[in-house]
Write a protein that holds these residues in place. Structure first.
Motif, PDB file in Angstrom:
ATOM      1  N   GLU A 151      43.000  25.633  -9.272  1.00 16.29           N
ATOM      2  CA  GLU A 151      41.789  26.000  -8.524  1.00 16.29           C
ATOM      3  C   GLU A 151      42.140  26.681  -7.206  1.00 16.29           C
ATOM      4  N   ILE A 152      41.448  27.769  -6.943  1.00 18.73           N
ATOM      5  CA  ILE A 152      41.583  28.479  -5.670  1.00 18.73           C
ATOM      6  C   ILE A 152      40.185  28.617  -5.085  1.00 18.73           C
ATOM      7  N   LYS A 153      40.001  28.113  -3.882  1.00 22.60           N
ATOM      8  CA  LYS A 153      38.725  28.333  -3.181  1.00 22.60           C
ATOM      9  C   LYS A 153      38.909  29.564  -2.313  1.00 22.60           C
ATOM     10  N   LEU A 154      38.097  30.575  -2.588  1.00 25.02           N
ATOM     11  CA  LEU A 154      38.205  31.837  -1.859  1.00 25.02           C
ATOM     12  C   LEU A 154      37.573  31.709  -0.475  1.00 25.02           C
ATOM     13  N   GLY A 155      38.305  32.148   0.514  1.00 23.12           N
ATOM     14  CA  GLY A 155      37.819  32.092   1.891  1.00 23.12           C
ATOM     15  C   GLY A 155      36.970  33.304   2.245  1.00 23.12           C
ATOM     16  N   ASP A 156      36.613  33.404   3.500  1.00 25.53           N
ATOM     17  CA  ASP A 156      35.848  34.550   3.983  1.00 25.53           C
ATOM     18  C   ASP A 156      36.631  35.826   3.701  1.00 25.53           C
ATOM     19  N   ASN A 157      35.935  36.844   3.263  1.00 24.84           N
ATOM     20  CA  ASN A 157      36.518  38.161   2.993  1.00 24.84           C
ATOM     21  C   ASN A 157      37.607  38.140   1.922  1.00 24.84           C
ATOM     22  N   GLU A 158      37.568  37.172   1.025  1.00 27.18           N
ATOM     23  CA  GLU A 158      38.532  37.135  -0.069  1.00 27.18           C
ATOM     24  C   GLU A 158      37.826  37.360  -1.402  1.00 27.18           C
ATOM     25  N   ILE A 159      38.494  38.129  -2.272  1.00 25.21           N
ATOM     26  CA  ILE A 159      37.975  38.352  -3.622  1.00 25.21           C
ATOM     27  C   ILE A 159      39.102  38.149  -4.627  1.00 25.21           C
ATOM     28  N   PHE A 160      38.714  37.741  -5.821  1.00 25.99           N
ATOM     29  CA  PHE A 160      39.631  37.587  -6.944  1.00 25.99           C
ATOM     30  C   PHE A 160      39.194  38.621  -7.965  1.00 25.99           C
ATOM     31  N   VAL A 161      40.113  39.513  -8.346  1.00 25.34           N
ATOM     32  CA  VAL A 161      39.758  40.590  -9.279  1.00 25.34           C
ATOM     33  C   VAL A 161      40.487  40.402 -10.601  1.00 25.34           C
ATOM     34  N   LEU A 162      39.819  40.814 -11.684  1.00 28.08           N
ATOM     35  CA  LEU A 162      40.400  40.765 -13.017  1.00 28.08           C
ATOM     36  C   LEU A 162      40.221  42.111 -13.701  1.00 28.08           C
ATOM     37  N   SER A 163      41.117  42.387 -14.602  1.00 28.41           N
ATOM     38  CA  SER A 163      40.988  43.559 -15.466  1.00 28.41           C
ATOM     39  C   SER A 163      39.970  43.222 -16.549  1.00 28.41           C
ATOM     40  N   ASP A 164      39.163  44.194 -16.983  1.00 28.64           N
ATOM     41  CA  ASP A 164      38.297  43.960 -18.133  1.00 28.64           C
ATOM     42  C   ASP A 164      39.157  43.779 -19.380  1.00 28.64           C
ATOM     43  N   ASN A 165      40.257  44.506 -19.450  1.00 28.66           N
ATOM     44  CA  ASN A 165      41.239  44.356 -20.515  1.00 28.66           C
ATOM     45  C   ASN A 165      42.237  43.313 -20.029  1.00 28.66           C
ATOM     46  N   ARG A 166      42.011  42.059 -20.366  1.00 25.53           N
ATOM     47  CA  ARG A 166      42.798  40.964 -19.808  1.00 25.53           C
ATOM     48  C   ARG A 166      44.257  40.980 -20.250  1.00 25.53           C
ATOM     49  N   LYS A 167      44.597  41.857 -21.224  1.00 20.91           N
ATOM     50  CA  LYS A 167      46.010  42.010 -21.582  1.00 20.91           C
ATOM     51  C   LYS A 167      46.780  42.594 -20.405  1.00 20.91           C
ATOM     52  N   SER A 168      46.099  43.379 -19.576  1.00 21.92           N
ATOM     53  CA  SER A 168      46.712  43.946 -18.378  1.00 21.92           C
ATOM     54  C   SER A 168      46.638  42.897 -17.279  1.00 21.92           C
ATOM     55  N   SER A 169      47.783  42.547 -16.720  1.00 16.19           N
ATOM     56  CA  SER A 169      47.776  41.492 -15.701  1.00 16.19           C
ATOM     57  C   SER A 169      47.947  42.053 -14.297  1.00 16.19           C
ATOM     58  N   MET A 170      47.709  43.351 -14.125  1.00 15.77           N
ATOM     59  CA  MET A 170      47.790  43.931 -12.780  1.00 15.77           C
ATOM     60  C   MET A 170      46.482  43.657 -12.046  1.00 15.77           C
ATOM     61  N   ASP A 171      46.268  42.384 -11.785  1.00 12.21           N
ATOM     62  CA  ASP A 171      45.064  41.949 -11.085  1.00 12.21           C
ATOM     63  C   ASP A 171      45.425  40.698 -10.289  1.00 12.21           C
ATOM     64  N   SER A 172      44.464  39.930  -9.877  1.00 11.87           N
ATOM     65  CA  SER A 172      44.744  38.777  -9.011  1.00 11.87           C
ATOM     66  C   SER A 172      45.565  37.693  -9.698  1.00 11.87           C
ATOM     67  N   ARG A 173      45.693  37.745 -11.015  1.00 11.05           N
ATOM     68  CA  ARG A 173      46.555  36.786 -11.713  1.00 11.05           C
ATOM     69  C   ARG A 173      48.018  37.045 -11.405  1.00 11.05           C
ATOM     70  N   ASN A 174      48.336  38.260 -11.059  1.00 10.66           N
ATOM     71  CA  ASN A 174      49.703  38.656 -10.737  1.00 10.66           C
ATOM     72  C   ASN A 174      49.937  38.308  -9.264  1.00 10.66           C
ATOM     73  N   GLU A 175      50.935  37.467  -8.998  1.00 12.28           N
ATOM     74  CA  GLU A 175      51.120  37.016  -7.606  1.00 12.28           C
ATOM     75  C   GLU A 175      51.477  38.158  -6.650  1.00 12.28           C
ATOM     76  N   ALA A 176      51.955  39.278  -7.177  1.00 11.43           N
ATOM     77  CA  ALA A 176      52.240  40.431  -6.309  1.00 11.43           C
ATOM     78  C   ALA A 176      50.937  41.055  -5.794  1.00 11.43           C
ATOM     79  N   ILE A 177      49.855  40.862  -6.514  1.00 10.55           N
ATOM     80  CA  ILE A 177      48.538  41.362  -6.072  1.00 10.55           C
ATOM     81  C   ILE A 177      47.755  40.215  -5.454  1.00 10.55           C
ATOM     82  N   GLY A 178      47.594  39.143  -6.193  1.00 14.08           N
ATOM     83  CA  GLY A 178      46.947  37.930  -5.698  1.00 14.08           C
ATOM     84  C   GLY A 178      45.514  38.129  -5.232  1.00 14.08           C
ATOM     85  N   VAL A 179      45.082  37.196  -4.409  1.00 14.44           N
ATOM     86  CA  VAL A 179      43.743  37.266  -3.822  1.00 14.44           C
ATOM     87  C   VAL A 179      43.732  38.432  -2.843  1.00 14.44           C
ATOM     88  N   ILE A 180      42.666  39.197  -2.851  1.00 13.01           N
ATOM     89  CA  ILE A 180      42.587  40.426  -2.052  1.00 13.01           C
ATOM     90  C   ILE A 180      41.629  40.226  -0.886  1.00 13.01           C
TER      91      ILE A 180
END
Length: 165
Positions: free
Chosen positions: A124-153
């Motif tokens: 569980e991650i509680k998003l703070g002020d000005n934080e967003i969690f993004v996902l790819s519509d094609n979940r096979k692609s992990s270049m989104d917040s699941r990837n720790e190099a991108i993470g919460v934005i």
């Protein structure tokens, strides 16, 4: 003749001024990669509304919005690319992945998902002020917040909202 010439000059000036103003509000980019398929195909051009979240960037993207943001991560889209992803969690939301299911505020959230895929668990991650969690519509692609190099934005790092494809 002079009136006609002034009219042409005025029209040209208005056109140039309009172009300058519009370029401050909108920008066009090409989506590289399959991360947003089938919603946005690889190679599609999209229009980004740079002031969708306010000129001072104080308005947060909402869950379901498709946003553009810069990334220094080398991936399918290249290095230093503009990534286009869907907001799956916004300020104050709690996100989690368990048993290959994405949870938003404790409830399964499968909207916009192209197909069910394996997803590594995320506590569980509680998003703070000005934080967003993004996902790819094609979940096979992990270049989104699941990837720790991108993470919460930080939502203030968003270039804007995609308004046309």
């Amino acid at each position: 003749m002079l009136k006609k010439m002034l009219l042409y000059l005025l029209s040209a000036g208005i056109g140039i001024l309009s172009a300058v103003v519009l370029s401050g509000v909108f920008t066009v980019t090409t989506v590289m990669g399959s991360g947003m398929e089938p919603t946005i195909d690889d190679g599609s051009k999209v229009l980004i509304n740079k002031i969708a979240y306010g000129a001072d960037k104080n308005k947060n993207p909402e869950v379901g919005d498709v946003v553009a943001f810069g990334s220094d991560v080398y991936g399918e889209e290249g290095e230093g690319a503009i990534l286009v992803r869907r907001v799956a969690g916004s300020s104050g939301d709690v996100v989690e992945i368990k048993d290959n299911i994405f949870y938003l505020n404790g409830k399964p959230y499968e909207k916009y998902m192209a197909e069910a895929v394996h997803m590594d668990p995320i506590d569980e991650i509680k998003l703070g002020d000005n934080e967003i969690f993004v996902l790819s519509d094609n979940r096979k692609s992990s270049m989104d917040s699941r990837n720790e190099a991108i993470g919460v934005i930080d939502s203030r790092d968003c270039i804007g909202r995609i308004c046309f494809k």
